[in-house]
Design an enzyme around this catalytic site. Structure first.
Site, PDB file in Angstrom:
ATOM      1  N   HIS A   1       5.526   4.444  12.703  1.00 56.28           N
ATOM      2  CA  HIS A   1       5.525   4.357  11.224  1.00 56.28           C
ATOM      3  C   HIS A   1       6.531   5.388  10.729  1.00 56.28           C
ATOM      4  O   HIS A   1       6.230   6.586  10.702  1.00 56.28           O
ATOM      5  CB  HIS A   1       4.096   4.663  10.752  1.00 56.28           C
ATOM      6  CG  HIS A   1       3.893   4.704   9.274  1.00 56.28           C
ATOM      7  ND1 HIS A   1       3.142   3.751   8.607  1.00 56.28           N
ATOM      8  CD2 HIS A   1       4.282   5.584   8.327  1.00 56.28           C
ATOM      9  CE1 HIS A   1       3.086   4.054   7.317  1.00 56.28           C
ATOM     10  NE2 HIS A   1       3.763   5.164   7.119  1.00 56.28           N
TER      11      HIS A   1
ATOM     12  N   CYS B   1       4.319   9.225   0.397  1.00 56.33           N
ATOM     13  CA  CYS B   1       2.935   9.648   0.238  1.00 56.33           C
ATOM     14  C   CYS B   1       2.863  10.667  -0.889  1.00 56.33           C
ATOM     15  O   CYS B   1       3.608  11.656  -0.881  1.00 56.33           O
ATOM     16  CB  CYS B   1       2.419  10.250   1.544  1.00 56.33           C
ATOM     17  SG  CYS B   1       0.768  10.924   1.363  1.00 56.33           S
TER      18      CYS B   1
ATOM     19  N   ARG C   1       0.837  -1.209   0.000  1.00 58.63           N
ATOM     20  CA  ARG C   1       0.000   0.000   0.000  1.00 58.63           C
ATOM     21  C   ARG C   1       0.874   1.262   0.000  1.00 58.63           C
ATOM     22  O   ARG C   1       0.997   1.949  -1.005  1.00 58.63           O
ATOM     23  CB  ARG C   1      -0.957  -0.043   1.223  1.00 58.63           C
ATOM     24  CG  ARG C   1      -2.082   0.975   1.179  1.00 58.63           C
ATOM     25  CD  ARG C   1      -1.690   2.355   1.620  1.00 58.63           C
ATOM     26  NE  ARG C   1      -1.123   2.406   2.959  1.00 58.63           N
ATOM     27  CZ  ARG C   1      -0.510   3.475   3.438  1.00 58.63           C
ATOM     28  NH1 ARG C   1      -0.367   4.570   2.709  1.00 58.63           N
ATOM     29  NH2 ARG C   1       0.010   3.471   4.656  1.00 58.63           N
ATOM     30  N   ASP C   2       1.527   1.527   1.104  1.00 60.71           N
ATOM     31  CA  ASP C   2       2.353   2.750   1.195  1.00 60.71           C
ATOM     32  C   ASP C   2       3.498   2.677   0.182  1.00 60.71           C
ATOM     33  O   ASP C   2       3.878   3.689  -0.419  1.00 60.71           O
ATOM     34  CB  ASP C   2       2.921   2.881   2.619  1.00 60.71           C
ATOM     35  CG  ASP C   2       3.253   4.310   3.006  1.00 60.71           C
ATOM     36  OD1 ASP C   2       3.369   5.157   2.117  1.00 60.71           O
ATOM     37  OD2 ASP C   2       3.405   4.567   4.210  1.00 60.71           O
TER      38      ASP C   2
ATOM     39  N   ASN D   1       9.494   4.208   3.144  1.00 59.10           N
ATOM     40  CA  ASN D   1       9.392   3.769   4.536  1.00 59.10           C
ATOM     41  C   ASN D   1      10.698   3.090   4.920  1.00 59.10           C
ATOM     42  O   ASN D   1      11.467   2.664   4.062  1.00 59.10           O
ATOM     43  CB  ASN D   1       8.271   2.730   4.689  1.00 59.10           C
ATOM     44  CG  ASN D   1       6.911   3.313   4.482  1.00 59.10           C
ATOM     45  OD1 ASN D   1       6.512   3.598   3.366  1.00 59.10           O
ATOM     46  ND2 ASN D   1       6.189   3.499   5.571  1.00 59.10           N
TER      47      ASN D   1
ATOM     48  N   HIS E   1       9.096   6.949   7.974  1.00 65.79           N
ATOM     49  CA  HIS E   1       9.712   7.090   6.653  1.00 65.79           C
ATOM     50  C   HIS E   1      11.178   7.462   6.893  1.00 65.79           C
ATOM     51  O   HIS E   1      11.533   7.977   7.952  1.00 65.79           O
ATOM     52  CB  HIS E   1       8.953   8.134   5.831  1.00 65.79           C
ATOM     53  CG  HIS E   1       7.615   7.608   5.360  1.00 65.79           C
ATOM     54  ND1 HIS E   1       7.407   7.147   4.092  1.00 65.79           N
ATOM     55  CD2 HIS E   1       6.437   7.436   6.007  1.00 65.79           C
ATOM     56  CE1 HIS E   1       6.152   6.724   3.964  1.00 65.79           C
ATOM     57  NE2 HIS E   1       5.538   6.892   5.116  1.00 65.79           N
TER      58      HIS E   1
HETATM   59  P1  HMG Z   1     -13.082  14.407  -2.028  1.00 69.55           P
HETATM   60  O1  HMG Z   1     -12.845  14.770  -3.456  1.00 69.55           O
HETATM   61  O2  HMG Z   1     -13.218  15.520  -1.037  1.00 69.55           O
HETATM   62  O3  HMG Z   1     -14.293  13.376  -1.865  1.00 69.55           O
HETATM   63  O4  HMG Z   1     -11.864  13.459  -1.597  1.00 69.55           O
HETATM   64  P2  HMG Z   1     -15.839  13.485  -2.059  1.00 69.55           P
HETATM   65  O5  HMG Z   1     -16.468  12.764  -0.932  1.00 69.55           O
HETATM   66  O6  HMG Z   1     -16.234  14.925  -2.339  1.00 69.55           O
HETATM   67  O7  HMG Z   1     -16.075  12.637  -3.385  1.00 69.55           O
HETATM   68  C1  HMG Z   1     -15.556  13.056  -4.647  1.00 69.55           C
HETATM   69  C2  HMG Z   1     -15.465  11.857  -5.574  1.00 69.55           C
HETATM   70  O8  HMG Z   1     -14.570  10.876  -5.017  1.00 69.55           O
HETATM   71  C3  HMG Z   1     -16.794  11.153  -5.811  1.00 69.55           C
HETATM   72  O9  HMG Z   1     -16.744  10.609  -7.142  1.00 69.55           O
HETATM   73  C4  HMG Z   1     -16.732   9.983  -4.848  1.00 69.55           C
HETATM   74  O10 HMG Z   1     -17.499   8.871  -5.278  1.00 69.55           O
HETATM   75  C5  HMG Z   1     -15.243   9.618  -4.911  1.00 69.55           C
HETATM   76  P3  HMG Z   1     -17.425  11.414  -8.390  1.00 69.55           P
HETATM   77  O11 HMG Z   1     -18.857  11.551  -7.997  1.00 69.55           O
HETATM   78  O12 HMG Z   1     -16.691  12.728  -8.478  1.00 69.55           O
HETATM   79  O13 HMG Z   1     -17.149  10.495  -9.517  1.00 69.55           O
HETATM   80  N1  HMG Z   1     -14.828   8.937  -3.677  1.00 69.55           N
HETATM   81  C6  HMG Z   1     -14.315   7.690  -3.650  1.00 69.55           C
HETATM   82  N2  HMG Z   1     -14.064   6.807  -4.623  1.00 69.55           N
HETATM   83  C7  HMG Z   1     -13.553   5.615  -4.254  1.00 69.55           C
HETATM   84  N3  HMG Z   1     -13.295   5.288  -2.958  1.00 69.55           N
HETATM   85  C8  HMG Z   1     -13.534   6.142  -1.974  1.00 69.55           C
HETATM   86  C9  HMG Z   1     -14.079   7.404  -2.303  1.00 69.55           C
HETATM   87  N4  HMG Z   1     -14.462   8.475  -1.565  1.00 69.55           N
HETATM   88  C10 HMG Z   1     -14.907   9.401  -2.423  1.00 69.55           C
HETATM   89  N5  HMG Z   1     -13.281   5.799  -0.701  1.00 69.55           N
HETATM   90  C11 HMG Z   1     -11.052  11.660  -0.263  1.00 69.55           C
HETATM   91  C12 HMG Z   1     -11.782  12.981  -0.270  1.00 69.55           C
HETATM   92  C13 HMG Z   1     -10.737  11.303   1.179  1.00 69.55           C
HETATM   93  C14 HMG Z   1     -11.913  10.581  -0.898  1.00 69.55           C
HETATM   94  C15 HMG Z   1      -9.737  11.827  -1.097  1.00 69.55           C
HETATM   95  O14 HMG Z   1      -9.073  12.946  -0.640  1.00 69.55           O
HETATM   96  C16 HMG Z   1      -8.839  10.645  -1.025  1.00 69.55           C
HETATM   97  O15 HMG Z   1      -9.168   9.572  -1.540  1.00 69.55           O
HETATM   98  N6  HMG Z   1      -7.633  10.784  -0.380  1.00 69.55           N
HETATM   99  C17 HMG Z   1      -6.742   9.683  -0.195  1.00 69.55           C
HETATM  100  C18 HMG Z   1      -5.339  10.165  -0.216  1.00 69.55           C
HETATM  101  C19 HMG Z   1      -4.406   9.005   0.040  1.00 69.55           C
HETATM  102  O16 HMG Z   1      -4.759   7.841  -0.154  1.00 69.55           O
HETATM  103  N7  HMG Z   1      -3.174   9.319   0.485  1.00 69.55           N
HETATM  104  C20 HMG Z   1      -2.186   8.315   0.735  1.00 69.55           C
HETATM  105  C21 HMG Z   1      -2.484   7.486   1.933  1.00 69.55           C
HETATM  106  S1  HMG Z   1      -2.133   8.304   3.487  1.00 69.55           S
HETATM  107  C22 HMG Z   1      -0.456   7.991   3.767  1.00 69.55           C
HETATM  108  O17 HMG Z   1       0.231   7.499   2.900  1.00 69.55           O
HETATM  109  C23 HMG Z   1       0.097   8.267   5.144  1.00 69.55           C
HETATM  110  C24 HMG Z   1       0.307   6.978   5.962  1.00 69.55           C
HETATM  111  O18 HMG Z   1       1.190   6.079   5.290  1.00 69.55           O
HETATM  112  C25 HMG Z   1       0.903   7.340   7.338  1.00 69.55           C
HETATM  113  C26 HMG Z   1       2.121   8.269   7.252  1.00 69.55           C
HETATM  114  O19 HMG Z   1       3.062   7.991   6.512  1.00 69.55           O
HETATM  115  O20 HMG Z   1       2.069   9.277   7.962  1.00 69.55           O
HETATM  116  C27 HMG Z   1      -1.004   6.235   6.209  1.00 69.55           C
HETATM  117 MG    MG Z   2       3.339   6.311   5.251  1.00 66.95          MG
END
Ligand code: HMG
Ligand code: MG
Length: 300
Positions: free
Chosen positions: A207, A240, A15-16, A249, A209
């Site tokens: 966690h 990310c 995933r990450d 990581n 990086h």
């Molecule tokens: P948004 O645009 O504000 O969402 O995004 P919305 O609720 O307004 O929906 C807009 C569109 O997104 C709609 O589709 C929804 O259906 C779709 P449209 O009608 O425009 O076709 N949608 C989705 N589709 C599939 N699955 C879903 C989903 N939700 C909405 N679950 C949202 C808000 C949170 C969805 C967006 O910002 C997002 O997906 N962000 C994810 C970012 C991400 O994955 N970042 C990496 C992971 S975090 C990380 O790596 C850190 C970590 O490792 C820890 C660390 O290192 O610190 C965990």
């Molecule tokens: Mg991470």
């Protein structure tokens, strides 16, 4: 405080590690990676995420990945989920557990999940309630615990407050993420010690990086604080897409080597893990980010 006898690694490579890759990766290659990791003895594998495909295109095929992986006994195959929509998709795909992800800095929360910290917690409440009602455990991440690419320094009190809220909402474990890998061991100890005033140490994870090369030292600092769960990524893959400058990581292989040296059990077969990392690096056309893997492979 004595070092833990056993450590659980949360393998976040699929995933990450892969979420940041620009070129599309075949579902078959992702599945092979997850299967290799399971066979190497990793008991907890974050296999994908159910986020917006517009935000993270690489994770769009997570449903297909979950459908094809080999479910080895005693393994947890988990998914990252930002909202109820993601939870439903993850459960339909057969995820054993899910994880929500909040941030300790407002700017990163906005960039990563398009809402404030407070709104993200409101969004997680129904997700956690629904998952719990269905017997699915929820892990909680807090990002940017030792610094934010946009806001700079992040107060420890802010980290503790978000962690406390997620724990109170029902997350069984809180993983503190140094998303941009800037933290040092002294800060890490102080952070765990502060957060542990509200949350039992056995419910905390680290966690890290490795952007500034401090990740292993930070893990050691965490061990000294009685932390026994660490997230890591095979071959040091990762980053990310919404954290500028965030590199991989800490490499799982390097963590296992550290743990073996300390006599701490993890259940992971280092040789098989190295082989899994080398295979995915060839697929990605990347240099292996694990120093232990590079050393062992060079030694033949
Ligand atoms: P948004 O645009 O504000 O969402 O995004 P919305 O609720 O307004 O929906 C807009 C569109 O997104 C709609 O589709 C929804 O259906 C779709 P449209 O009608 O425009 O076709 N949608 C989705 N589709 C599939 N699955 C879903 C989903 N939700 C909405 N679950 C949202 C808000 C949170 C969805 C967006 O910002 C997002 O997906 N962000 C994810 C970012 C991400 O994955 N970042 C990496 C992971 S975090 C990380 O790596 C850190 C970590 O490792 C820890 C660390 O290192 O610190 C965990
Ligand atoms: Mg991470």
């Amino acid at each position: 405080m004595s070092l833990p006898h056993r450590v659980r690694l949360v393998e976040v490579g699929p995933r990450d590690g892969l979420q940041n890759e620009k070129r599309p990766i075949d579902v078959g290659d992702k599945v092979r990676l997850i299967d290799d990791l399971g066979q190497a003895g990793l008991s907890y594998i974050e296999a994908g995420s159910f986020v917006s495909p517009k935000w993270v295109p690489q994770m769009a095929g997570s449903g297909e990945v979950f459908a094809a992986i080999e479910r080895l006994p005693g393994r947890v195959y988990a998914a990252l989920t930002p909202n109820v929509q993601g939870l439903e998709a993850a459960l339909a795909a057969g995820a054993d557990e899910v994880a929500v992800f909040a941030a300790a800095s407002e700017a990163f929360s906005q960039r990563n999940i398009n809402c404030s910290i407070a709104d993200s917690l409101l969004r997680f409440a129904p997700l956690i309630a629904q998952a719990t009602a269905r017997g699915v455990r929820v892990r909680g991440y807090v990002s940017c615990v030792l610094g934010c690419p946009y806001d700079g320094e992040v107060p420890v009190a802010q980290v503790a407050s978000v962690a406390r809220e997620l724990f109170a909402m029902g997350c069984y474990e809180i993983s503190l993420g140094d998303t941009i890998g800037v933290g040092t061991p002294g800060q890490t100890r102080a952070l765990f010690s502060a957060v542990a005033r509200d949350i039992p140490r056995e419910r905390l994870a680290g966690h890290f990086h490795d952007t500034y090369g401090q990740a292993l030292a930070n893990i050691y600092a965490g061990l000294l604080e009685g932390i026994a769960v660490f997230d890591s990524s095979v071959a040091g893959l990762g980053g990310c897409p919404y954290a500028k400058g965030a590199s991989g990581n800490v490499a799982s292989e390097d963590v296992i080597y550290l743990l073996e040296g300390l006599g701490i059990h993890s259940g992971v077969d280092l040789q098989r893990l190295i082989a899994a990392g080398e295979r995915i690096c060839r697929v990605l056309g990347r240099e292996n980010g694990s120093q232990v893997a590079r050393a062992r492979l060079a030694a033949g």
